[in-house]
Design a protein around this motif. Sequence first.
Motif, mmCIF file in Angstrom:
data_model
loop_
_atom_site.group_PDB
_atom_site.id
_atom_site.type_symbol
_atom_site.label_atom_id
_atom_site.label_comp_id
_atom_site.label_asym_id
_atom_site.label_seq_id
_atom_site.Cartn_x
_atom_site.Cartn_y
_atom_site.Cartn_z
ATOM 1 N N PHE A 124 -2.398 -13.921 -3.226
ATOM 2 C CA PHE A 124 -2.846 -12.672 -2.623
ATOM 3 C C PHE A 124 -1.943 -12.276 -1.453
ATOM 4 N N ARG A 125 -0.690 -12.654 -1.538
ATOM 5 C CA ARG A 125 0.282 -12.313 -0.497
ATOM 6 C C ARG A 125 1.565 -11.858 -1.172
ATOM 7 N N SER A 126 2.161 -10.810 -0.641
ATOM 8 C CA SER A 126 3.409 -10.306 -1.201
ATOM 9 C C SER A 126 4.489 -10.352 -0.131
ATOM 10 N N SER A 127 5.722 -10.510 -0.572
ATOM 11 C CA SER A 127 6.874 -10.533 0.321
ATOM 12 C C SER A 127 7.892 -9.533 -0.199
ATOM 13 N N TYR A 128 8.077 -8.459 0.545
ATOM 14 C CA TYR A 128 8.967 -7.371 0.135
ATOM 15 C C TYR A 128 8.597 -6.851 -1.251
ATOM 16 N N GLY A 129 7.289 -6.739 -1.490
ATOM 17 C CA GLY A 129 6.809 -6.216 -2.763
ATOM 18 C C GLY A 129 6.770 -7.234 -3.877
ATOM 19 N N GLN A 130 7.220 -8.459 -3.615
ATOM 20 C CA GLN A 130 7.253 -9.504 -4.637
ATOM 21 C C GLN A 130 6.090 -10.457 -4.407
ATOM 22 N N ASN A 131 5.308 -10.729 -5.454
ATOM 23 C CA ASN A 131 4.174 -11.634 -5.314
ATOM 24 C C ASN A 131 4.675 -13.004 -4.868
ATOM 25 N N LEU A 132 4.083 -13.529 -3.790
ATOM 26 C CA LEU A 132 4.603 -14.745 -3.164
ATOM 27 C C LEU A 132 4.409 -15.968 -4.053
ATOM 28 N N PHE A 174 -3.597 -1.840 0.308
ATOM 29 C CA PHE A 174 -2.376 -2.610 0.504
ATOM 30 C C PHE A 174 -2.634 -4.110 0.543
ATOM 31 N N ASP A 175 -3.883 -4.525 0.820
ATOM 32 C CA ASP A 175 -4.225 -5.940 0.937
ATOM 33 C C ASP A 175 -4.710 -6.460 -0.420
ATOM 34 N N PRO A 176 -3.991 -7.393 -1.060
ATOM 35 C CA PRO A 176 -4.416 -7.899 -2.377
ATOM 36 C C PRO A 176 -5.773 -8.596 -2.344
ATOM 37 N N VAL A 177 -6.119 -9.232 -1.217
ATOM 38 C CA VAL A 177 -7.412 -9.928 -1.148
ATOM 39 C C VAL A 177 -8.554 -8.918 -1.203
ATOM 40 N N ARG A 178 -8.408 -7.816 -0.474
ATOM 41 C CA ARG A 178 -9.446 -6.790 -0.509
ATOM 42 C C ARG A 178 -9.566 -6.188 -1.901
ATOM 43 N N ARG A 179 -8.430 -5.942 -2.535
ATOM 44 C CA ARG A 179 -8.477 -5.378 -3.892
ATOM 45 C C ARG A 179 -9.169 -6.343 -4.856
ATOM 46 N N GLU A 180 -8.883 -7.652 -4.721
ATOM 47 C CA GLU A 180 -9.502 -8.631 -5.607
ATOM 48 C C GLU A 180 -11.005 -8.712 -5.363
ATOM 49 N N ILE A 181 -11.416 -8.674 -4.077
ATOM 50 C CA ILE A 181 -12.855 -8.694 -3.769
ATOM 51 C C ILE A 181 -13.536 -7.467 -4.354
ATOM 52 N N ALA A 182 -12.891 -6.300 -4.217
ATOM 53 C CA ALA A 182 -13.467 -5.076 -4.775
ATOM 54 C C ALA A 182 -13.556 -5.152 -6.298
ATOM 55 N N ARG A 183 -12.519 -5.687 -6.936
ATOM 56 C CA ARG A 183 -12.525 -5.778 -8.406
ATOM 57 C C ARG A 183 -13.628 -6.707 -8.904
ATOM 58 N N LEU A 184 -13.727 -7.900 -8.295
ATOM 59 C CA LEU A 184 -14.765 -8.847 -8.707
ATOM 60 C C LEU A 184 -16.164 -8.311 -8.413
ATOM 61 N N SER A 185 -16.313 -7.613 -7.276
ATOM 62 C CA SER A 185 -17.617 -7.043 -6.939
ATOM 63 C C SER A 185 -18.017 -5.980 -7.955
ATOM 64 N N LEU A 186 -17.086 -5.111 -8.334
ATOM 65 C CA LEU A 186 -17.367 -4.099 -9.359
ATOM 66 C C LEU A 186 -17.758 -4.756 -10.669
ATOM 67 N N HIS A 187 -17.035 -5.831 -11.024
ATOM 68 C CA HIS A 187 -17.339 -6.516 -12.285
ATOM 69 C C HIS A 187 -18.781 -7.054 -12.280
ATOM 70 N N ARG A 188 -19.175 -7.673 -11.173
ATOM 71 C CA ARG A 188 -20.531 -8.224 -11.090
ATOM 72 C C ARG A 188 -21.583 -7.114 -11.059
ATOM 73 N N LEU A 189 -21.295 -6.037 -10.347
ATOM 74 C CA LEU A 189 -22.258 -4.943 -10.275
ATOM 75 C C LEU A 189 -22.463 -4.302 -11.637
ATOM 76 N N VAL A 190 -21.361 -4.087 -12.375
ATOM 77 C CA VAL A 190 -21.471 -3.464 -13.702
ATOM 78 C C VAL A 190 -22.224 -4.387 -14.653
ATOM 79 N N GLN A 191 -21.966 -5.700 -14.566
ATOM 80 C CA GLN A 191 -22.686 -6.634 -15.432
ATOM 81 C C GLN A 191 -24.175 -6.670 -15.081
#
Length: 523
Positions: free
Chosen positions: A331-339, A261-278
């Motif tokens: 990395f923040r949403s308001s009522y499902g809408q990207n802030l 649910f937290d966009p910051v955590r998702r972004e950290i996970a995505r970037l970390s996966l990208h670096r690990l795969v590279q």
Amino acid sequence: MNPALIITIVTASVATLLLSVLIGTLLYKRKLRKREQEASEKAKLILKEAELQAETIKNNRILEAKEKFLKMKQEFEEEANRKKNQILANEQKIKQREAQLSKELEAIKRKEGELDEERQSLAQQHELVKKRKEELDKFNAQKVAVLENISKLTADQARDQLIESLKEEAQTRASSYIKDIMEQAKLSATKEAKKIVVETIQRTATEHAVENCVSIFNIESDDVKGKIIGREGRNIRALEAATGVEIIVDDTPEAIIISGFDPVRREIARLSLHRLVQDGRIHPARIEEIVAKTGKNIEDEIVEIGERTVIDLGIHGLHPELVKMVGRMRFRSSYGQNLLQHSREVANLCAIMAAELGLNVKQAKRAGLLHDIGKVWPEELEKPHAIVGMELAQKYKEHPAICNAIGAHHDEIEMTNIISPIVQACDAISGARPGARREVMEQYIKRLKELEQVGLSFDGVEKCYAIQAGRELRVIVDAEKASDERAGQLSFDISQKIEKDMQYPGQIKVTVIREMRSVAYAK
């Protein structure tokens, strides 16, 4: 050989030599005298030629001077004749002008005589008018006296009554006229406002910025999935524990789903996966290292997003802290809408409306971008986000009109500037787009955050993540502060507190993870 003979020969040689020298000297002197004579004759000849040439030049100069004098004399005579003719012509014109002025003077004298006669006639008429006016004043005075006797009112009283009646009639007509103008203005204002709003919405054709709770990480081939999962799933478990998201590796081709649910955590996970795969080195220790570095780098990315946003919108002079908060909106949403998308849309809407109304476009755009800045303030304050945003804008020296627009866009304070209602209207327009917001999503995220706060309230808890759409709470405890028995007790205590303090559908699984690590350094 005989010495005497030798002396005789030497003497003869010397004498001969002396004689030769004497003869040479005489010849050289004679040659010099000859050259002197020739030079003298040549100098006399040159001097004579120079005298002749000077005489010739003198005669030529005298002739040129005479010719020039004659030419100048001729030109002077011609100029004198021309001037003389011009003077004669001017004298003729002056004489004609004098004759004309004499005629005009005679005409003026004649008109003066006529005017004197008219003046005398007007004076007689004025005396007659004056006499008639005196007679008329006497007649009016007699008439007023008769009217006063009849009406029992003086002239001043009658005048006051007439003024009062006219004043009442004028006020009635004026109020009716004002009412008509107000009604017409309301109709035209409503029509014009609707027109501006419709044109603004049409000119800002942005997409509905609905944020989901999943991110897709694309991979080149499905062979990478095995490396990410690791032996017996240790890599994926380490990644989930380090980032606080759920990694879903299923049959979806060339894609891994990151859920959280937290966009910051998702972004950290995505970037970390990208670096690990590279990098290709995927194991728990490397995963924790990459996640820690990515968490630090995400702050730089937030600043870059903020700077890119203000450059795209043409906003200058924004405080660096406000720029950082603008980037954090991504990395923040308001009522499902990207802030961030919502704030950009509001800024563009405000700029268009301000341009239509002839207001300050830059201030309106700035206020539209910063109106929800209070939502990304990291500290939890018991204040509405509009008030928090207004205080932040005041802290970083924003214009008072912008501060008022931020604080008043939800009516928490009174609007004191024309930009404030524009920001409020544009905020409502952006949020009212079909599908732009989902209030259920906001409540869902709020419930997940509360669930994490329940876990973090216990001693010894290091990290706490809500996953599986809130159906599981994963708690990571410090091995030095909690034993295995304490970990089991924590899972029971947390579950009991969740049952007591929260309302939720279904059931929530509480998983407490205790990992023992022994670290030593070889020096």
